[in-house]
Design a protein around this motif. Structure first.
Motif, PDB file in Angstrom:
ATOM      1  N   UNK A  82     -10.947  -8.432  28.768  1.00  0.00           N
ATOM      2  CA  UNK A  82     -11.507  -7.158  28.298  1.00  0.00           C
ATOM      3  C   UNK A  82     -10.454  -6.064  28.332  1.00  0.00           C
ATOM      4  N   UNK A  83      -9.597  -6.113  27.340  1.00  0.00           N
ATOM      5  CA  UNK A  83      -8.579  -5.087  27.151  1.00  0.00           C
ATOM      6  C   UNK A  83      -8.805  -4.448  25.781  1.00  0.00           C
ATOM      7  N   UNK A  84      -8.223  -3.286  25.569  1.00  0.00           N
ATOM      8  CA  UNK A  84      -8.372  -2.607  24.301  1.00  0.00           C
ATOM      9  C   UNK A  84      -9.597  -1.722  24.211  1.00  0.00           C
ATOM     10  N   UNK A  85     -10.156  -1.332  25.356  1.00  0.00           N
ATOM     11  CA  UNK A  85     -11.301  -0.420  25.318  1.00  0.00           C
ATOM     12  C   UNK A  85     -10.924   0.964  24.803  1.00  0.00           C
ATOM     13  N   UNK A  86      -9.623   1.242  24.749  1.00  0.00           N
ATOM     14  CA  UNK A  86      -9.180   2.523  24.192  1.00  0.00           C
ATOM     15  C   UNK A  86      -9.185   2.510  22.669  1.00  0.00           C
ATOM     16  N   UNK A  87      -9.505   1.365  22.085  1.00  0.00           N
ATOM     17  CA  UNK A  87      -9.561   1.261  20.635  1.00  0.00           C
ATOM     18  C   UNK A  87      -8.216   1.103  19.957  1.00  0.00           C
ATOM     19  N   UNK A  88      -7.133   1.019  20.731  1.00  0.00           N
ATOM     20  CA  UNK A  88      -5.793   0.960  20.147  1.00  0.00           C
ATOM     21  C   UNK A  88      -5.307  -0.472  19.958  1.00  0.00           C
ATOM     22  N   UNK A  89      -5.854  -1.416  20.722  1.00  0.00           N
ATOM     23  CA  UNK A  89      -5.431  -2.804  20.619  1.00  0.00           C
ATOM     24  C   UNK A  89      -6.660  -3.710  20.652  1.00  0.00           C
ATOM     25  N   UNK A  90      -6.476  -4.947  20.224  1.00  0.00           N
ATOM     26  CA  UNK A  90      -7.551  -5.931  20.322  1.00  0.00           C
ATOM     27  C   UNK A  90      -7.529  -6.597  21.686  1.00  0.00           C
ATOM     28  N   UNK A  91      -8.690  -7.045  22.116  1.00  0.00           N
ATOM     29  CA  UNK A  91      -8.769  -7.852  23.313  1.00  0.00           C
ATOM     30  C   UNK A  91      -8.452  -9.303  22.993  1.00  0.00           C
ATOM     31  N   UNK A  92      -8.616 -10.171  23.986  1.00  0.00           N
ATOM     32  CA  UNK A  92      -8.320 -11.591  23.827  1.00  0.00           C
ATOM     33  C   UNK A  92      -9.521 -12.425  24.262  1.00  0.00           C
ATOM     34  N   UNK A  93      -9.579 -13.636  23.714  1.00  0.00           N
ATOM     35  CA  UNK A  93     -10.543 -14.628  24.174  1.00  0.00           C
ATOM     36  C   UNK A  93      -9.774 -15.910  24.455  1.00  0.00           C
ATOM     37  N   UNK A  94     -10.038 -16.503  25.623  1.00  0.00           N
ATOM     38  CA  UNK A  94      -9.367 -17.727  26.063  1.00  0.00           C
ATOM     39  C   UNK A  94     -10.324 -18.912  25.956  1.00  0.00           C
ATOM     40  N   UNK A  95      -9.799 -20.027  25.470  1.00  0.00           N
ATOM     41  CA  UNK A  95     -10.486 -21.316  25.567  1.00  0.00           C
ATOM     42  C   UNK A  95      -9.772 -22.118  26.646  1.00  0.00           C
ATOM     43  N   UNK A  96     -10.531 -22.607  27.618  1.00  0.00           N
ATOM     44  CA  UNK A  96      -9.942 -23.257  28.786  1.00  0.00           C
ATOM     45  C   UNK A  96     -10.564 -24.637  29.012  1.00  0.00           C
ATOM     46  N   UNK A 100      -6.831 -16.328  21.442  1.00  0.00           N
ATOM     47  CA  UNK A 100      -6.877 -15.650  20.145  1.00  0.00           C
ATOM     48  C   UNK A 100      -7.333 -14.211  20.351  1.00  0.00           C
ATOM     49  N   UNK A 101      -7.107 -13.374  19.351  1.00  0.00           N
ATOM     50  CA  UNK A 101      -7.625 -12.015  19.369  1.00  0.00           C
ATOM     51  C   UNK A 101      -9.151 -12.049  19.268  1.00  0.00           C
ATOM     52  N   UNK A 102      -9.794 -11.060  19.882  1.00  0.00           N
ATOM     53  CA  UNK A 102     -11.251 -11.054  19.969  1.00  0.00           C
ATOM     54  C   UNK A 102     -11.941 -10.465  18.748  1.00  0.00           C
TER      55      UNK A 102
END
Length: 384
Positions: free
Chosen positions: A91-105, A120-122
């Motif tokens: 959960x990154x990018x809450x500032x709206x400047x970048x995308x968050x990430x999603x991990x497959x594990x 990948x990007x969220x």
């Protein structure tokens, strides 16, 4: 309900820094009676991230393993129901400047170890919730309000977003200056995706193309809530007739009738869950596998509310309010046997175990508690 009657240490600690690991050494293979529990957290420091523990399904004993994936702010984790795979947001990018990430594990059901399959990007900023679709993964991006569909590969890894939908709306609260997708779920027919948007005060309905694993724009069937309500998470009744939605800013549970042929929501009941505790906020909602009971958590009051479900109308009746065993129950999960409810108490840095009676739905405290820094979600690996 029969008391589990175990007298075990009340605090077991995992993680780095202030959360020193008490269990050391190589993890042993998990007996078949055990489930692996993965805990999502708000951790940002090096050496922290997703925490794993073992749950003894017979006794409710919770035993720490360790941090098993170093990911920044893995606030939501979701286990695949049939495959040894775990999906987690960063959960990154809450500032709206970048995308968050999603991990497959890839998950090792014996040791609890996780290895990364893909990242990948969220599809937006601040991914905060995940849902499984037919061949895909759904993402609610709180920071920017985007809802995304990510195809799942044959190896359980993720591809880049096949579609991203940007919804619009705002509300009177300072937290509602724009859309904030907070929860997402596929309907049982597999034809629609519902997205609870805290900022827009709406429950958006998106058509879902299973073959292409793509989302369509929100339909006119989307449901508007009163201004300032702040919808958060939702669950479908197992038979698909009802949707239960918890709101955060004004703690309520709404029951909607659901027409899977047309994607139409019809508000049937609104059940207040606010107590006399000021500024309580709704957090999580879940339903028992048999559809007889709904559970909701309230922060500030720090309770789990248990509702009985009228199978004919979907109306909810409060049958119990029980302490979550800590502070700020951000989320909770019911284990695969239905006998245990684990609460992620973000404010007290604890995961606590409550015993659940499948017959009457009621909860009872146990002495089981695991210390985890800022826990926010739980996922259970398929029982062995």
């Amino acid at each position: 309900m029969t008391d589990p009657a175990h007298r075990l240490p009340t605090r077991r600690m995992v993680g780095g820094g202030a959360l020193a690991l008490l269990a050391t050494g190589t993890a042993h293979a998990a007996p078949r009676r055990e489930q692996i529990v993965y805990v999502g957290t708000q951790a940002t420091d090096a050496g922290q991230g997703i925490v794993a523990a073992r749950l003894d399904a017979r006794t409710g004993t919770l035993t720490p393993i360790d941090v098993v994936a170093e990911i920044a702010r893995p606030t939501w984790v979701l286990a695949h129901p049939k495959r040894p795979a775990l999906y987690a947001v960063s959960e990154t990018g809450n500032d709206g400047k970048t995308e968050g990430k999603v991990y497959a594990l890839r998950a090792d059901a014996e040791t609890g170890a996780l290895t990364t399959i893909s990242t990948v990007n969220s599809g937006g900023g601040g991914p905060t919730h995940l849902g499984l679709a037919d061949g895909g993964l759904l993402v609610a991006n709180y920071g920017t309000g985007h809802v995304a569909a990510l195809p799942i590969r044959a190896d359980d890894g993720l591809e880049a977003a096949a579609s991203v939908q940007a919804n619009q709306g705002s509300g009177p609260s300072p937290r509602q200056k724009g859309p904030h997708a907070h929860g997402v779920a596929l309907d049982p027919s597999g034809q629609f995706v519902l997205a609870a948007d805290l900022g827009a005060d709406r429950l958006f309905v998106h058509p879902y193309n299973r073959a292409a694993r793509r989302l369509g724009p929100a339909s006119e069937q989307s449901a508007a809530l009163p201004p300032g309500t702040g919808p958060r998470h939702l669950v479908f009744h197992p038979k698909g007739r009802f949707v239960f939605l918890i709101s955060e800013l004004i703690p309520q549970v709404r029951t909607y009738g659901w027409d899977a042929k047309t994607g139409r929501l019809t508000l049937a009941h609104t059940t207040p869950v606010l107590s006399e505790v000021p500024k309580a906020s709704g957090a999580e909602i879940a339903i028992s596998r048999d559809g007889r009971f709904v559970y909701a958590s309230l922060r500030v009051e720090n309770v789990i509310v248990v509702f009985a479900v009228d199978p004919r109308t979907g109306a909810l009746t409060v049958i119990q309010r029980v302490a979550s065993g800590g502070q700020t129950p951000w989320s909770f999960g019911i284990d695969q046997t239905g006998r245990w409810l684990l609460a992620a108490n973000q404010g007290s840095n604890t995961v606590t175990v409550l015993a659940r009676d499948p017959a009457d739905g009621r909860l009872a405290p146990t002495d089981q508690s695991l210390a985890v820094g800022k826990p926010t979600s739980l996922a259970f690996l398929a029982a062995r």
